[in-house]
Write an enzyme that holds these catalytic residues in place. Sequence first.
Site, short mmCIF file in Angstrom:
data_model
loop_
_atom_site.label_atom_id
_atom_site.label_comp_id
_atom_site.label_asym_id
_atom_site.label_seq_id
_atom_site.Cartn_x
_atom_site.Cartn_y
_atom_site.Cartn_z
N SER A 14 0.82 -1.22 0.00
CA SER A 14 0.00 0.00 0.00
C SER A 14 0.86 1.27 0.00
O SER A 14 0.60 2.20 -0.78
CB SER A 14 -0.89 0.02 1.24
N GLY A 15 1.86 1.32 0.87
CA GLY A 15 2.68 2.54 1.00
C GLY A 15 3.56 2.76 -0.21
O GLY A 15 3.63 3.87 -0.76
N CYS A 42 -1.67 -6.11 3.04
CA CYS A 42 -3.06 -5.69 3.23
C CYS A 42 -3.98 -6.34 2.19
O CYS A 42 -5.01 -6.91 2.52
CB CYS A 42 -3.15 -4.17 3.15
N CYS A 47 -5.57 -7.19 5.74
CA CYS A 47 -6.86 -6.49 5.93
C CYS A 47 -7.98 -6.95 5.00
O CYS A 47 -9.09 -7.24 5.46
CB CYS A 47 -6.68 -4.99 5.69
N LYS A 50 -8.92 -10.78 5.15
CA LYS A 50 -9.39 -10.97 6.53
C LYS A 50 -10.84 -10.49 6.67
O LYS A 50 -11.68 -11.19 7.21
CB LYS A 50 -8.45 -10.23 7.48
N TYR A 98 -3.60 -3.24 -8.87
CA TYR A 98 -2.40 -2.58 -8.30
C TYR A 98 -1.28 -2.53 -9.33
O TYR A 98 -0.61 -1.53 -9.50
CB TYR A 98 -1.95 -3.29 -7.02
N TYR A 176 -4.37 -8.35 17.76
CA TYR A 176 -5.31 -8.13 16.66
C TYR A 176 -5.60 -9.42 15.88
O TYR A 176 -6.75 -9.80 15.68
CB TYR A 176 -4.69 -7.20 15.61
N GLU A 180 -9.13 -11.65 15.87
CA GLU A 180 -9.91 -11.60 14.62
C GLU A 180 -10.10 -13.00 14.05
O GLU A 180 -11.22 -13.38 13.66
CB GLU A 180 -9.22 -10.69 13.59
N ARG A 197 -1.09 -14.72 27.05
CA ARG A 197 -0.36 -14.64 28.33
C ARG A 197 -0.88 -13.56 29.27
O ARG A 197 -0.43 -13.47 30.41
CB ARG A 197 1.13 -14.45 28.06
N ARG A 203 -3.92 -6.35 24.74
CA ARG A 203 -3.15 -5.44 25.61
C ARG A 203 -2.94 -4.11 24.88
O ARG A 203 -2.69 -4.09 23.67
CB ARG A 203 -1.80 -6.06 25.95
N GLY A 257 2.67 -11.68 16.82
CA GLY A 257 3.29 -10.41 16.44
C GLY A 257 3.94 -10.47 15.07
O GLY A 257 4.04 -11.54 14.46
N ASP A 298 5.19 -0.40 7.53
CA ASP A 298 5.49 -1.32 8.63
C ASP A 298 6.99 -1.56 8.83
O ASP A 298 7.41 -1.94 9.93
CB ASP A 298 4.82 -2.68 8.39
N ALA A 336 -9.46 -0.13 14.08
CA ALA A 336 -10.55 -1.07 14.34
C ALA A 336 -9.99 -2.47 14.50
O ALA A 336 -8.91 -2.78 13.97
CB ALA A 336 -11.54 -1.05 13.19
N HIS A 430 -32.22 8.64 14.92
CA HIS A 430 -32.94 7.63 15.68
C HIS A 430 -33.69 6.69 14.74
O HIS A 430 -34.27 7.15 13.76
CB HIS A 430 -33.95 8.32 16.62
N GLU A 435 -26.29 7.12 17.88
CA GLU A 435 -26.89 8.28 18.58
C GLU A 435 -26.53 8.27 20.06
O GLU A 435 -26.56 9.30 20.73
CB GLU A 435 -28.42 8.32 18.40
#
Length: 455
Positions: A14-15, A42, A47, A50, A98, A176, A180, A197, A203, A257, A298, A336, A430, A435
């Site tokens: 992406s970057g 991604c 992302c 997933k 891409y 994450y 997920e 752990r 965390r 990780g 990253d 998210a 509503h 709301e």
Amino acid sequence: MPHDFDLFVIGGGSGGVRCARIAAGHGARVGVAEERFWGGTCVNIGCVPKKLLVMASEYGAGLDDSRGFGWDVAPAKHNWGALIAAKDREIDRLQAIYKRMMDGAGCTVFDARAKLVDAHTISVGGKTVTADRIVIATGGRPTRPDFPGAEHCIISDDAFYLPDLPPRIAILGGGYIAVEFAGIFAGLGAKVDLIFRQPLPLRGFDEDMRTALDESLQAQGINLIREAQIASIDAHKRITLTDGRVIETDLVFAALGRHAYTQDLGLEAAGVLTKKNGAIAVDAESGTSQANIFAIGDVTDRLNLTPVAIAEGHSLAERLYGAGPRKWHLDRVATAVFTSPPIGTVGLTEAQAAAEGPVDIYISRFTPMRHTLSGRARKTTMKLIVDQASQLVVGAHMLGEDAPEIIQGLSIAINAGATKADFDRTVGIHPTAGEEFVTMRTRTRVAGERALAAE
Ligand code: NDP
């Protein structure tokens, strides 16, 4: 002699793609190399697929919910192979887009691994090329554990290509990716053990969100094995914990990780320094220790999120070849976690905000309207954190259906400096869950040391 390229980008995620495309758009002669797949983590193994798997996993419970609304649906069966094939078709389509984007922007594309020979020279696909400036955008890779039997684990790269969904899956980690995928596999019918752990998953997130997630994972039937460390795993996928407990499963997925992917990139030869954890050290403008070499995304291990890598790449290309850097900052980046229901969050956690001074905490917890009829045990939790002195809303957190969509909107208000009074004078829509964020009238508690001392 002029260099072959004004800019050479290593990594077509992406970057890297954004940086290359914007620079080429400003007339720079750009080369870009990708050794694995265009679109990077991604698009291919992160992302995007997933989220498709998360969507797939939610239909089963949705079918059950529909009975409460009068639908007479027969028990349904999921076909994992059909899902993976459909997902692969979509990813192939995106990959092609891409790659076409790079060609269309006038970049010279290399489907090959690139390595730095020196600060201006790159070896790529058997050729040697030179560039005035170089951008490293090689991303990260999942970290493989090193306990005995770690070779019996899969990592997230593999999880997207499983031939079948095993009946029992043990996921190691509470971050994450672990939470997920726990939701994905459980939603599609596997019996999931989540082994981590800490006392609670995720965390670093707000404690109330961690507690709410813990409850919602359990409500999905996921077995949480907390405060656990792995001693070993045998060839029969028997996991032994350091306290002697043994867990039997069919597949072990390590989500422990990710790390910067700088292996054998020639950083030393090019004079590019890394941090202790192997990530490339950069300044606020993505500059490395070598004046003409930059790093984004990253591989720099700052905020490892796709939109951040894109913002870094875009801003860098504008600064080097366009009208100057784009304005953006890393202070209040919304994020998210696509559990089921998902978490959306922006700004400070209660603990972070309280460390800076007294804060007012507003919490709302309710059964969403859909589940008054579906009968499913599902709660939504929303939380606002307000700095007492300035009345600025410094954090908003939500676990519940559509949380990422709601928090995306709120993040604009929070980045623009909205106060609690601004929230209060906003009229809600509503009936929605969102709301609730503009009708939180009663403070749940005060936090922060000075506040507590004064009370
Ligand atoms: P995380 O850093 O989020 O979580 C790693 C997990 O592994 C933590 O629970 C950590 O425990 C645990 N862990 C690490 N080392 C050990 C060890 N030696 N023994 C036991 N447990 C260990 O990593 P992920 O792999 O889940 O995700 C990587 C990154 O990818 C994220 O940080 C995020 O930037 C990105 N990502 C973003 C997503 C999103 O935005 N929705 C989705 C997926 C990934 P502890 O907490 O105790 O350290």
